[in-house]
Design a protein around this motif. Structure first.
Motif, PDB file in Angstrom:
ATOM      1  N   UNK A  54      20.476 -13.469 -41.829  1.00  0.00           N
ATOM      2  CA  UNK A  54      21.422 -12.352 -41.819  1.00  0.00           C
ATOM      3  C   UNK A  54      21.118 -11.354 -40.703  1.00  0.00           C
ATOM      4  N   UNK A  55      19.844 -11.107 -40.462  1.00  0.00           N
ATOM      5  CA  UNK A  55      19.455 -10.054 -39.540  1.00  0.00           C
ATOM      6  C   UNK A  55      19.753 -10.374 -38.073  1.00  0.00           C
ATOM      7  N   UNK A  56      19.521 -11.613 -37.575  1.00  0.00           N
ATOM      8  CA  UNK A  56      19.859 -11.869 -36.167  1.00  0.00           C
ATOM      9  C   UNK A  56      21.360 -11.731 -35.916  1.00  0.00           C
ATOM     10  N   UNK A  57      21.754 -11.747 -34.661  1.00  0.00           N
ATOM     11  CA  UNK A  57      23.148 -11.539 -34.285  1.00  0.00           C
ATOM     12  C   UNK A  57      24.051 -12.633 -34.848  1.00  0.00           C
ATOM     13  N   UNK A  58      23.487 -13.796 -35.146  1.00  0.00           N
ATOM     14  CA  UNK A  58      24.279 -14.856 -35.766  1.00  0.00           C
ATOM     15  C   UNK A  58      24.747 -14.455 -37.160  1.00  0.00           C
ATOM     16  N   UNK A  59      23.984 -13.607 -37.824  1.00  0.00           N
ATOM     17  CA  UNK A  59      24.390 -13.080 -39.125  1.00  0.00           C
ATOM     18  C   UNK A  59      25.614 -12.194 -39.016  1.00  0.00           C
ATOM     19  N   UNK A  60      25.710 -11.458 -37.894  1.00  0.00           N
ATOM     20  CA  UNK A  60      26.898 -10.639 -37.639  1.00  0.00           C
ATOM     21  C   UNK A  60      28.122 -11.533 -37.538  1.00  0.00           C
ATOM     22  N   UNK A  61      28.001 -12.618 -36.779  1.00  0.00           N
ATOM     23  CA  UNK A  61      29.126 -13.544 -36.635  1.00  0.00           C
ATOM     24  C   UNK A  61      29.508 -14.129 -37.986  1.00  0.00           C
ATOM     25  N   UNK A  62      28.511 -14.472 -38.779  1.00  0.00           N
ATOM     26  CA  UNK A  62      28.767 -15.014 -40.113  1.00  0.00           C
ATOM     27  C   UNK A  62      29.498 -14.014 -40.985  1.00  0.00           C
ATOM     28  N   UNK A  63      29.101 -12.742 -40.921  1.00  0.00           N
ATOM     29  CA  UNK A  63      29.731 -11.728 -41.770  1.00  0.00           C
ATOM     30  C   UNK A  63      31.172 -11.444 -41.357  1.00  0.00           C
ATOM     31  N   UNK A  64      31.512 -11.721 -40.118  1.00  0.00           N
ATOM     32  CA  UNK A  64      32.891 -11.531 -39.652  1.00  0.00           C
ATOM     33  C   UNK A  64      33.753 -12.744 -40.011  1.00  0.00           C
ATOM     34  N   UNK A  65      33.243 -13.931 -39.771  1.00  0.00           N
ATOM     35  CA  UNK A  65      34.037 -15.150 -39.936  1.00  0.00           C
ATOM     36  C   UNK A  65      34.155 -15.582 -41.398  1.00  0.00           C
ATOM     37  N   UNK A  66      33.102 -15.408 -42.163  1.00  0.00           N
ATOM     38  CA  UNK A  66      33.073 -15.909 -43.536  1.00  0.00           C
ATOM     39  C   UNK A  66      34.228 -15.412 -44.402  1.00  0.00           C
ATOM     40  N   UNK A  67      34.510 -14.109 -44.447  1.00  0.00           N
ATOM     41  CA  UNK A  67      35.646 -13.667 -45.273  1.00  0.00           C
ATOM     42  C   UNK A  67      36.992 -14.180 -44.774  1.00  0.00           C
ATOM     43  N   UNK A  68      37.119 -14.338 -43.452  1.00  0.00           N
ATOM     44  CA  UNK A  68      38.389 -14.808 -42.904  1.00  0.00           C
ATOM     45  C   UNK A  68      38.645 -16.263 -43.268  1.00  0.00           C
ATOM     46  N   UNK A  69      37.588 -17.043 -43.465  1.00  0.00           N
ATOM     47  CA  UNK A  69      37.744 -18.457 -43.793  1.00  0.00           C
ATOM     48  C   UNK A  69      38.387 -18.666 -45.164  1.00  0.00           C
ATOM     49  N   UNK A  70      38.334 -17.642 -45.996  1.00  0.00           N
ATOM     50  CA  UNK A  70      38.965 -17.751 -47.310  1.00  0.00           C
ATOM     51  C   UNK A  70      40.484 -17.872 -47.197  1.00  0.00           C
ATOM     52  N   UNK A  71      41.045 -17.492 -46.061  1.00  0.00           N
ATOM     53  CA  UNK A  71      42.493 -17.489 -45.878  1.00  0.00           C
ATOM     54  C   UNK A  71      42.980 -18.661 -45.029  1.00  0.00           C
ATOM     55  N   UNK A  72      42.151 -19.694 -44.826  1.00  0.00           N
ATOM     56  CA  UNK A  72      42.559 -20.790 -43.949  1.00  0.00           C
ATOM     57  C   UNK A  72      43.724 -21.595 -44.516  1.00  0.00           C
ATOM     58  N   UNK A  73      43.954 -21.521 -45.827  1.00  0.00           N
ATOM     59  CA  UNK A  73      45.106 -22.215 -46.423  1.00  0.00           C
ATOM     60  C   UNK A  73      46.419 -21.632 -45.912  1.00  0.00           C
ATOM     61  N   UNK A  74      46.388 -20.380 -45.491  1.00  0.00           N
ATOM     62  CA  UNK A  74      47.596 -19.725 -44.996  1.00  0.00           C
ATOM     63  C   UNK A  74      47.850 -20.006 -43.525  1.00  0.00           C
ATOM     64  N   UNK A  75      46.988 -20.795 -42.895  1.00  0.00           N
ATOM     65  CA  UNK A  75      47.144 -21.144 -41.488  1.00  0.00           C
ATOM     66  C   UNK A  75      46.137 -20.396 -40.629  1.00  0.00           C
ATOM     67  N   UNK A  76      45.970 -20.891 -39.423  1.00  0.00           N
ATOM     68  CA  UNK A  76      44.972 -20.292 -38.548  1.00  0.00           C
ATOM     69  C   UNK A  76      45.437 -18.977 -37.927  1.00  0.00           C
ATOM     70  N   UNK A  77      46.741 -18.836 -37.690  1.00  0.00           N
ATOM     71  CA  UNK A  77      47.222 -17.601 -37.063  1.00  0.00           C
ATOM     72  C   UNK A  77      47.393 -16.499 -38.104  1.00  0.00           C
ATOM     73  N   UNK A  78      48.238 -16.742 -39.114  1.00  0.00           N
ATOM     74  CA  UNK A  78      48.524 -15.712 -40.115  1.00  0.00           C
ATOM     75  C   UNK A  78      47.455 -15.638 -41.198  1.00  0.00           C
ATOM     76  N   UNK A  79      46.652 -16.676 -41.345  1.00  0.00           N
ATOM     77  CA  UNK A  79      45.597 -16.672 -42.350  1.00  0.00           C
ATOM     78  C   UNK A  79      44.279 -16.206 -41.774  1.00  0.00           C
ATOM     79  N   UNK A  80      43.637 -17.096 -41.028  1.00  0.00           N
ATOM     80  CA  UNK A  80      42.307 -16.802 -40.484  1.00  0.00           C
ATOM     81  C   UNK A  80      42.376 -15.702 -39.429  1.00  0.00           C
ATOM     82  N   UNK A  81      43.279 -15.853 -38.459  1.00  0.00           N
ATOM     83  CA  UNK A  81      43.352 -14.888 -37.357  1.00  0.00           C
ATOM     84  C   UNK A  81      43.665 -13.474 -37.812  1.00  0.00           C
ATOM     85  N   UNK A  82      44.659 -13.337 -38.664  1.00  0.00           N
ATOM     86  CA  UNK A  82      45.044 -11.996 -39.126  1.00  0.00           C
ATOM     87  C   UNK A  82      43.944 -11.358 -39.959  1.00  0.00           C
TER      88      UNK A  82
END
Length: 146
Positions: free
Chosen positions: A87-115
């Motif tokens: 969690x502490x290295x900068x890779x943890x930052x990337x994980x904390x940003x991407x992880x919640x967005x991945x929950x919306x991948x069913x809605x598509x990459x643009x309106x789900x993940x991207x938004x």
């Protein structure tokens, strides 16, 4: 009645293995840092970059790797074992940003993940840019005073 219940919960709750957790966090965090140093050295020697551009490229590369591993579901597996070491290295930052967005991948990459990616990254960017402007302002003022 409350004390008896607390005692019961304490008895059946699994005891954390602190030494094992600390050791794994240290090892995994160290491995991530070693990988970052290898990437930095490659940018310096193979890419012929100066120190500051190589450091910037290393940070960008580590963020990309963290985001990619999160998207593939690998980083969460690492995090379950390593805890703060991942969690502490900068890779943890990337994980904390991407992880919640991945929950919306069913809605598509643009309106789900991207938004939803920008819902999470937005406050980070706003406060990061805002604090850098404030720090820059104070730096400018203090250099004028000298």
């Amino acid at each position: 009645m409350g004390k008896d219940y607390k005692k019961y919960v304490d008895e059946i709750s699994p005891k954390p293995k602190y030494l094992k957790n600390y050791t794994l966090a240290f090892i995994v965090g160290g491995i991530i840092c070693v990988i970052g140093q290898i990437i930095n050295d490659l940018y310096l020697k193979v890419g012929n970059l100066d120190k500051i551009p190589a450091s910037t490229a290393t940070s960008i590369t580590l963020i990309f790797i963290g985001a990619l591993l999160t998207g593939l579901g690998v980083y969460d597996l690492i995090g379950k074992r390593a805890g703060a070491g991942s969690i502490i290295p900068i890779t943890g930052f990337a994980n904390s940003i991407v992880s919640p967005a991945m929950e919306y991948k069913r809605e598509g990459f643009v309106l789900g993940v991207g938004a939803n990616l920008f819902k999470i990254a937005g406050p980070v960017l706003v406060y990061g840019i805002g604090s850098s402007i404030i720090c820059g302002f104070f730096y400018y003022i203090f250099t004028l005073i000298k």
